[in-house]
Motif scaffolding. Structure first.
Motif, mmCIF file in Angstrom:
data_model
loop_
_atom_site.group_PDB
_atom_site.id
_atom_site.type_symbol
_atom_site.label_atom_id
_atom_site.label_comp_id
_atom_site.label_asym_id
_atom_site.label_seq_id
_atom_site.Cartn_x
_atom_site.Cartn_y
_atom_site.Cartn_z
ATOM 1 N N GLY A 46 -15.056 -42.674 3.749
ATOM 2 C CA GLY A 46 -15.745 -42.485 2.475
ATOM 3 C C GLY A 46 -17.244 -42.342 2.639
ATOM 4 N N ALA A 47 -17.742 -42.456 3.882
ATOM 5 C CA ALA A 47 -19.178 -42.320 4.135
ATOM 6 C C ALA A 47 -19.545 -40.850 4.309
ATOM 7 C CB ALA A 47 -19.572 -43.111 5.377
ATOM 8 N N SER A 48 -20.679 -40.460 3.748
ATOM 9 C CA SER A 48 -21.171 -39.087 3.840
ATOM 10 C C SER A 48 -22.678 -39.080 4.028
ATOM 11 C CB SER A 48 -20.839 -38.294 2.565
ATOM 12 O OG SER A 48 -19.462 -38.255 2.306
ATOM 13 N N VAL A 49 -23.174 -37.965 4.535
ATOM 14 C CA VAL A 49 -24.613 -37.716 4.614
ATOM 15 C C VAL A 49 -24.926 -36.542 3.693
ATOM 16 C CG1 VAL A 49 -26.564 -37.086 6.066
ATOM 17 C CG2 VAL A 49 -24.746 -38.494 6.996
ATOM 18 N N MET A 50 -25.950 -36.704 2.877
ATOM 19 C CA MET A 50 -26.398 -35.596 2.041
ATOM 20 C C MET A 50 -27.856 -35.290 2.391
ATOM 21 S SD MET A 50 -26.257 -35.083 -2.118
ATOM 22 C CE MET A 50 -24.514 -34.652 -2.128
ATOM 23 N N THR A 51 -28.156 -34.006 2.522
ATOM 24 C CA THR A 51 -29.508 -33.591 2.869
ATOM 25 C C THR A 51 -30.013 -32.552 1.886
ATOM 26 O OG1 THR A 51 -28.715 -31.828 4.335
ATOM 27 C CG2 THR A 51 -29.105 -33.980 5.329
ATOM 28 N N ILE A 52 -31.335 -32.486 1.765
ATOM 29 C CA ILE A 52 -31.992 -31.390 1.071
ATOM 30 C C ILE A 52 -32.951 -30.767 2.077
ATOM 31 C CG2 ILE A 52 -33.692 -32.996 0.076
ATOM 32 C CD1 ILE A 52 -34.075 -31.046 -2.226
ATOM 33 N N ARG A 53 -32.807 -29.457 2.278
ATOM 34 C CA ARG A 53 -33.660 -28.723 3.215
ATOM 35 C C ARG A 53 -34.552 -27.762 2.434
ATOM 36 N NH1 ARG A 53 -31.541 -28.962 8.647
ATOM 37 N NH2 ARG A 53 -29.505 -30.028 8.685
ATOM 38 N N CYS A 54 -35.726 -27.598 2.947
ATOM 39 C CA CYS A 54 -36.680 -26.652 2.365
ATOM 40 C C CYS A 54 -37.138 -25.726 3.482
ATOM 41 C CB CYS A 54 -37.860 -27.396 1.755
ATOM 42 S SG CYS A 54 -39.073 -26.310 0.981
ATOM 43 N N GLY A 55 -36.790 -24.449 3.353
ATOM 44 C CA GLY A 55 -37.120 -23.511 4.407
ATOM 45 C C GLY A 55 -36.473 -23.877 5.726
ATOM 46 N N GLY A 56 -35.282 -24.480 5.673
ATOM 47 C CA GLY A 56 -34.555 -24.883 6.862
ATOM 48 C C GLY A 56 -34.966 -26.226 7.426
ATOM 49 N N GLU A 57 -35.997 -26.835 6.878
ATOM 50 C CA GLU A 57 -36.500 -28.124 7.362
ATOM 51 C C GLU A 57 -35.987 -29.256 6.462
ATOM 52 O OE1 GLU A 57 -40.843 -30.200 8.379
ATOM 53 O OE2 GLU A 57 -40.699 -28.094 7.764
ATOM 54 N N ILE A 58 -35.546 -30.351 7.082
ATOM 55 C CA ILE A 58 -35.042 -31.478 6.304
ATOM 56 C C ILE A 58 -36.175 -32.121 5.511
ATOM 57 C CG2 ILE A 58 -34.105 -33.817 6.444
ATOM 58 C CD1 ILE A 58 -32.375 -32.913 8.763
ATOM 59 N N ALA A 59 -35.983 -32.180 4.182
ATOM 60 C CA ALA A 59 -36.986 -32.771 3.299
ATOM 61 C C ALA A 59 -36.620 -34.200 2.895
ATOM 62 C CB ALA A 59 -37.157 -31.912 2.051
ATOM 63 N N GLY A 75 -41.422 -34.517 -4.579
ATOM 64 C CA GLY A 75 -40.339 -35.350 -5.103
ATOM 65 C C GLY A 75 -39.000 -35.061 -4.464
ATOM 66 N N ALA A 76 -38.984 -34.762 -3.148
ATOM 67 C CA ALA A 76 -37.735 -34.398 -2.472
ATOM 68 C C ALA A 76 -36.687 -35.503 -2.563
ATOM 69 C CB ALA A 76 -38.016 -34.042 -1.010
ATOM 70 N N GLY A 77 -37.124 -36.756 -2.448
ATOM 71 C CA GLY A 77 -36.180 -37.873 -2.523
ATOM 72 C C GLY A 77 -35.506 -37.958 -3.878
ATOM 73 N N ALA A 78 -36.287 -37.807 -4.945
ATOM 74 C CA ALA A 78 -35.731 -37.862 -6.303
ATOM 75 C C ALA A 78 -34.802 -36.682 -6.558
ATOM 76 C CB ALA A 78 -36.857 -37.881 -7.326
ATOM 77 N N LEU A 79 -35.163 -35.510 -6.054
ATOM 78 C CA LEU A 79 -34.321 -34.322 -6.250
ATOM 79 C C LEU A 79 -32.991 -34.485 -5.526
ATOM 80 C CD1 LEU A 79 -37.018 -31.535 -5.828
ATOM 81 C CD2 LEU A 79 -35.896 -32.241 -7.952
ATOM 82 N N LEU A 80 -33.011 -35.124 -4.354
ATOM 83 C CA LEU A 80 -31.761 -35.351 -3.629
ATOM 84 C C LEU A 80 -30.903 -36.393 -4.340
ATOM 85 C CD1 LEU A 80 -30.012 -34.726 -1.187
ATOM 86 C CD2 LEU A 80 -31.261 -36.480 0.090
ATOM 87 N N LEU A 81 -31.533 -37.421 -4.893
ATOM 88 C CA LEU A 81 -30.787 -38.430 -5.636
ATOM 89 C C LEU A 81 -30.139 -37.812 -6.873
ATOM 90 C CD1 LEU A 81 -29.887 -41.325 -5.940
ATOM 91 C CD2 LEU A 81 -32.074 -41.848 -7.045
ATOM 92 N N GLU A 82 -30.854 -36.897 -7.526
ATOM 93 C CA GLU A 82 -30.273 -36.199 -8.669
ATOM 94 C C GLU A 82 -29.039 -35.405 -8.248
ATOM 95 O OE1 GLU A 82 -31.260 -32.370 -11.501
ATOM 96 O OE2 GLU A 82 -32.941 -33.579 -10.812
ATOM 97 N N PHE A 122 -33.492 -43.302 -12.724
ATOM 98 C CA PHE A 122 -32.134 -42.800 -12.924
ATOM 99 C C PHE A 122 -31.209 -43.847 -13.545
ATOM 100 C CE2 PHE A 122 -33.867 -40.120 -9.625
ATOM 101 C CZ PHE A 122 -33.340 -38.860 -9.872
ATOM 102 N N ALA A 123 -31.425 -45.104 -13.210
ATOM 103 C CA ALA A 123 -30.480 -46.167 -13.571
ATOM 104 C C ALA A 123 -30.447 -46.435 -15.065
ATOM 105 C CB ALA A 123 -30.835 -47.445 -12.829
ATOM 106 N N ASP A 124 -29.281 -46.879 -15.536
ATOM 107 C CA ASP A 124 -29.179 -47.330 -16.925
ATOM 108 C C ASP A 124 -28.767 -48.789 -16.997
ATOM 109 O OD1 ASP A 124 -26.656 -46.854 -15.967
ATOM 110 O OD2 ASP A 124 -25.932 -45.793 -17.727
ATOM 111 N N GLY A 125 -28.916 -49.498 -15.888
ATOM 112 C CA GLY A 125 -28.618 -50.916 -15.863
ATOM 113 C C GLY A 125 -28.871 -51.490 -14.478
ATOM 114 N N THR A 126 -28.900 -52.827 -14.385
ATOM 115 C CA THR A 126 -29.045 -53.494 -13.092
ATOM 116 C C THR A 126 -28.057 -54.655 -13.015
ATOM 117 O OG1 THR A 126 -30.753 -55.032 -13.866
ATOM 118 C CG2 THR A 126 -31.506 -52.934 -12.931
#
Length: 263
Positions: free
Chosen positions: A160-173, A200-207, A234-238
């Protein structure tokens, strides 16, 4: 098998107080432990009421933000219900990131490539923490990276573990490692490249990870503690998360009172 079933959120009937007590007694008898020290226990965990009944000392309290996605049909609707200003801000961040090159999202698991990405994410996070002067014993331990690399690979047995990435121009952001279990997703690691921080690459990836929850059948996206500001966008509770310490022998009780509670 008992412990595998006991840990499963899909088998709540297994996690009865009586079974929790049995599990604690078994662990103590097999290890000869003087102290039961459980960190990051959520208030909704099956063991929480048992620890409270035993008057376990609480040595630390944090909050774990989460997103309740099950009541909305898609992420856009969820966002509309939780702040249009933040949504517009991320649209601006996406345009700013796209100015640097083609933006691509990718989620991988079950391959050697995925394992290598997980290892890279841990190394990137370790370097980021070191650069800020933060002390993180878990990240300093080589086993931390090895665990997530193996978990993401699965070696023929999906975890169930995964890696998600966002790249910009082929470079990991930015990168994330999360684990899906049942209808819940748990964010275990998030890191971004300082080069793309202002975009805001981190926030865009979380979205994107939150959007991905809907086709994956995920109803709750648990961002885990600590309660960082970017998570609360992003959260609606804690959920309260506590460290519990329980002395099960005379030396153990003295250690809890004299060391753990004080610390």
């Amino acid at each position: 098998q008992f412990f595998a079933d006991f840990a499963s959120v899909n088998r709540p009937e297994i996690a009865t107080p009586a079974n929790v007590e049995c599990a604690i007694a078994f662990a103590i008898s097999q290890t000869g432990a003087d102290v039961l020290y459980l960190r990051k226990v959520r208030d909704d965990a099956a063991i929480a009421p048992v620890l409270a009944k035993r008057s376990a000392a609480v040595t630390a309290i944090e909050e774990a933000p989460f997103m309740s996605l099950g009541s909305t049909p898609d992420f856009d609707t969820f966002e509309d219900n939780h702040g249009l200003k933040r949504k517009k801000n991320r649209r601006r961040q996406m345009r700013r990131l796209a100015d640097h090159g083609k933006v691509e999202f990718e989620r991988t698991a079950g391959t050697a490539e995925a394992a290598a990405l997980a290892d890279h994410a841990v190394r990137l996070k370790r370097a980021s923490l070191t650069g800020r002067g933060d002390i993180a014993p878990a990240f300093a331990d080589p086993c931390f990276g090895s665990f997530f690399a193996d978990a993401v690979h699965g070696h023929g047995r999906p975890t169930g573990a995964s890696v998600m990435t966002i790249r910009c121009g082929g470079e990991i952001a930015a990168m994330q490692i999360f684990i899906d279990h049942g209808h819940r997703r748990f964010l275990h690691l998030a890191v971004f490249s300082s080069k793309f921080e202002k975009c805001g690459a981190g926030a865009l990836l979380l979205e994107q990870a939150a959007r991905d929850c809907y086709p994956s059948g995920i109803a709750t996206f648990d961002l885990l503690c600590p309660k960082h500001e970017y998570k609360m966008d992003f959260a609606d509770g804690t959920m309260p998360v506590r460290d519990h310490a329980l002395g099960v022998s005379v030396p153990g009780r003295a250690f809890v009172r004299g060391i753990l509670t004080f610390r």
